[in-house]
Design a protein around this motif. Sequence first.
Motif, PDB file in Angstrom:
ATOM      1  N   ALA A   1      64.399 160.713 -11.846  1.00 21.06           N
ATOM      2  CA  ALA A   1      63.398 161.347 -11.278  1.00 21.06           C
ATOM      3  C   ALA A   1      63.183 161.666 -10.067  1.00 21.06           C
ATOM      4  N   GLU A   2      62.499 162.421  -9.517  1.00 19.54           N
ATOM      5  CA  GLU A   2      62.370 163.388  -8.639  1.00 19.54           C
ATOM      6  C   GLU A   2      61.207 163.029  -7.815  1.00 19.54           C
ATOM      7  N   ILE A   3      61.412 161.555  -6.428  1.00 14.56           N
ATOM      8  CA  ILE A   3      61.191 161.234  -6.287  1.00 14.56           C
ATOM      9  C   ILE A   3      60.238 161.619  -5.200  1.00 14.56           C
ATOM     10  N   ASP A   4      60.829 162.930  -4.340  1.00 18.94           N
ATOM     11  CA  ASP A   4      60.228 163.474  -3.010  1.00 18.94           C
ATOM     12  C   ASP A   4      58.622 164.354  -3.497  1.00 18.94           C
ATOM     13  N   SER A   5      59.369 164.699  -5.415  1.00 23.29           N
ATOM     14  CA  SER A   5      58.167 165.390  -5.863  1.00 23.29           C
ATOM     15  C   SER A   5      57.409 164.668  -6.352  1.00 23.29           C
ATOM     16  N   LEU A   6      57.429 163.468  -6.611  1.00 23.46           N
ATOM     17  CA  LEU A   6      56.353 161.881  -6.960  1.00 23.46           C
ATOM     18  C   LEU A   6      55.435 162.029  -5.553  1.00 23.46           C
ATOM     19  N   ARG A   7      56.096 161.566  -4.355  1.00 24.30           N
ATOM     20  CA  ARG A   7      56.057 161.552  -3.150  1.00 24.30           C
ATOM     21  C   ARG A   7      54.496 163.032  -2.661  1.00 24.30           C
ATOM     22  N   ALA A   8      55.017 164.526  -3.129  1.00 22.28           N
ATOM     23  CA  ALA A   8      54.777 165.010  -3.210  1.00 22.28           C
ATOM     24  C   ALA A   8      53.410 165.576  -3.777  1.00 22.28           C
ATOM     25  N   LEU A   9      53.507 164.902  -4.621  1.00 25.00           N
ATOM     26  CA  LEU A   9      52.229 164.392  -5.723  1.00 25.00           C
ATOM     27  C   LEU A   9      51.019 163.860  -5.525  1.00 25.00           C
ATOM     28  N   ILE A  10      51.520 162.586  -4.739  1.00 26.83           N
ATOM     29  CA  ILE A  10      50.804 161.640  -3.923  1.00 26.83           C
ATOM     30  C   ILE A  10      50.272 162.043  -2.970  1.00 26.83           C
ATOM     31  N   ASP A  11      50.851 162.952  -2.198  1.00 27.54           N
ATOM     32  CA  ASP A  11      50.412 163.437  -0.467  1.00 27.54           C
ATOM     33  C   ASP A  11      49.085 164.742  -0.988  1.00 27.54           C
ATOM     34  N   PHE A  12      49.488 165.082  -2.454  1.00 25.97           N
ATOM     35  CA  PHE A  12      48.719 166.163  -2.471  1.00 25.97           C
ATOM     36  C   PHE A  12      47.468 165.434  -3.140  1.00 25.97           C
ATOM     37  N   LEU A  13      47.493 164.241  -4.052  1.00 24.57           N
ATOM     38  CA  LEU A  13      46.357 164.044  -4.471  1.00 24.57           C
ATOM     39  C   LEU A  13      45.176 163.391  -3.033  1.00 24.57           C
ATOM     40  N   ALA A  14      46.010 162.558  -2.238  1.00 22.78           N
ATOM     41  CA  ALA A  14      45.286 162.320  -0.947  1.00 22.78           C
ATOM     42  C   ALA A  14      44.716 162.603   0.378  1.00 22.78           C
ATOM     43  N   THR A  15      44.991 164.066   0.130  1.00 20.91           N
ATOM     44  CA  THR A  15      44.872 165.136   1.129  1.00 20.91           C
ATOM     45  C   THR A  15      44.235 166.385   0.641  1.00 20.91           C
ATOM     46  N   ASN A  16      43.760 166.222  -0.500  1.00 22.00           N
ATOM     47  CA  ASN A  16      43.205 167.489  -1.078  1.00 22.00           C
ATOM     48  C   ASN A  16      41.870 166.721  -1.988  1.00 22.00           C
TER      49      ASN A  16
END
Length: 90
Positions: A75-90
């Motif tokens: 699993a690409e954990i950094d991509s998961l984090r980026a997706l969560i950040d995307f949800l939280a900020t946009n």
Amino acid sequence: METIEALLAFAALSQNTRLDVFRLLIEHEPEGLPAGEVARRLAVPANTMSAHLGVLARARLVSAERRSRTIIYRAEIDSLRALIDFLATN
């Protein structure tokens, strides 16, 4: 993460088997699992699993590493984090 990348990730995860694969691979971080083991654990035919792993890889949610004759998926954990950040900020 750009909107198009987030949409690709959401589309990849919106299918039941792919979501199960991703969750299984997260459980096995950082060592990952061989593709055959992922297919066996989820009771999915190898060719079908290959297609699902391809979709997840194109969405940058998993990566593959060849070790001799085996392909290990992680699993690409950094991509998961980026997706969560995307949800939280946009």
